[in-house]
Design an enzyme around this catalytic site. Structure first.
Site, PDB file in Angstrom:
ATOM      1  NE  ARG A   2      -4.366  -1.152   0.379  1.00 29.41           N
ATOM      2  CZ  ARG A   2      -4.761  -1.981  -0.597  1.00 29.41           C
ATOM      3  NH1 ARG A   2      -4.068  -2.100  -1.696  1.00 29.41           N
ATOM      4  NH2 ARG A   2      -5.880  -2.683  -0.463  1.00 29.41           N
ATOM      5  CG  HIS A  47      -3.599   0.190  -6.872  1.00 34.48           C
ATOM      6  ND1 HIS A  47      -3.799   0.784  -5.657  1.00 34.48           N
ATOM      7  CD2 HIS A  47      -3.814  -1.128  -6.649  1.00 34.48           C
ATOM      8  CE1 HIS A  47      -4.121  -0.113  -4.743  1.00 34.48           C
ATOM      9  NE2 HIS A  47      -4.133  -1.297  -5.328  1.00 34.48           N
TER      10      HIS A  47
HETATM   11  C1  GLV Z   1      -5.700  -4.154  -4.208  1.00 35.45           C
HETATM   12  O1  GLV Z   1      -4.971  -3.265  -3.935  1.00 35.45           O
HETATM   13  C2  GLV Z   1      -6.194  -5.094  -3.271  1.00 35.45           C
HETATM   14  O2  GLV Z   1      -6.059  -4.904  -2.054  1.00 35.45           O
HETATM   15  O3  GLV Z   1      -6.758  -6.083  -3.709  1.00 35.45           O
END
Ligand code: GLV
Length: 291
Positions: free
Chosen positions: A206, A254
């Site tokens: 993250r 992401h």
């Molecule tokens: C994506 O970031 C997830 O947590 O699946």
């Protein structure tokens, strides 16, 4: 959804009508006011693997079970991403891109995968499979965990001392920890100073795992030689962010992994069935532990 949940009524936020009628919810990031509007929830299913944004929401009803995505294909996509960027750096991808740019023929001595140590922070569903795939590929793999686990082909480092050993040995450091109060900001100046000099960082956990202000100084001081970042404090990454223009940093939006829509719908349907039948839930989150 219609296929996975035949006969069920599916409503899409914010058009949920009378929120008191909603019993099960499938959510990526909870919108402000969502939980107050759905007072009779019996189950929440996260579309992702990380559930930090639920735990950070003070309105999350703590008595409602939360399940996250656990799926082999989801973990496999992540392992592919980690393998791809590990190989890119192991095979001097940045050097050859720069050489091409300046039209120079500059071969470098080759190394074997076995000469490279990859350290993985977290050996859960994602980190565990990434470790196995890299080990299978011939890399020396170490994984950092809180509690000892048996993982053939991987050196498992435990606790604070284990972290020190892993950092000192790693040519490439991969973060796949869950985001919790204990891991927030773990990728910081102090940690970078303990790494093998010139290591590569791959952050697929993250954004808030990384103290963003510490990254460029760590690159400037040679603690790191490059970074691959898929997650950021603010997403989308603001246009004026310093990371965009730094050639040592690779940015992806992401996309390291996600579960397929079919898998998510099936997982949700299965969770609803289990909840109604009083059966154990698959992927149930321990709200105090945070994953
Ligand atoms: C994506 O970031 C997830 O947590 O699946």
């Amino acid at each position: 959804m219609a296929e996975a949940l035949p006969g069920e009524e599916v409503r899409v936020w914010p058009d949920v009508g009378d929120g008191r009628e909603v019993s099960h919810a499938l959510i990526w990031r909870p919108q402000p006011g969502l939980f107050d509007a759905l007072p009779n929830l019996r189950l929440v299913c996260a579309t992702g693997a990380g559930v930090d944004h639920f735990l950070a929401d003070p309105t999350y009803p703590r008595h409602v079970p939360l399940v996250r995505q656990i799926d082999a294909g989801f973990a496999r996509r992540m392992a592919d991403y980690v393998l791809a960027w590990t190989l890119f750096h192991h095979r001097d991808g940045r050097h050859y891109q720069a050489s091409q740019h300046s039209r120079q023929w500059q071969p470098r001595a080759m190394r074997d995968a076995g000469d490279i140590t990859v350290g993985i922070l977290g050996l859960g569903q994602m980190g565990g499979l990434a470790a196995d795939v890299l080990a299978h590929h011939g890399f020396c793999v170490r994984g950092w965990v809180q509690r000892p686990q048996a993982r053939p082909g991987v050196t498992v480092d435990v606790g604070p001392e284990g972290l020190t050993q892993l950092l000192a040995a790693s040519d490439i450091l991969v973060n796949l920890l869950p985001l919790t109060p204990a891991t927030r900001g773990i990728l910081c100046r102090d940690l970078f100073q303990r790494l093998k000099p010139g290591a590569v960082l791959i952050n697929v956990g993250r954004g808030p795992h990384l103290v963003e202000a510490d990254l460029i100084p760590a690159l400037d001081h040679g603690h790191l030689s490059a970074a691959v970042l898929d997650v950021f404090q603010t997403e989308p990454l603001p246009e004026d962010h310093a990371f965009w223009g730094d050639p040592r940093i690779t940015i992806t939006p992401h996309v390291s992994s996600s579960a397929s829509e079919t898998t998510v719908a099936r997982h949700f349907a299965d969770a609803i069935r289990r909840e109604r039948a009083g059966e154990p839930l698959f992927g149930l989150v321990d709200l105090t532990r945070g994953y």
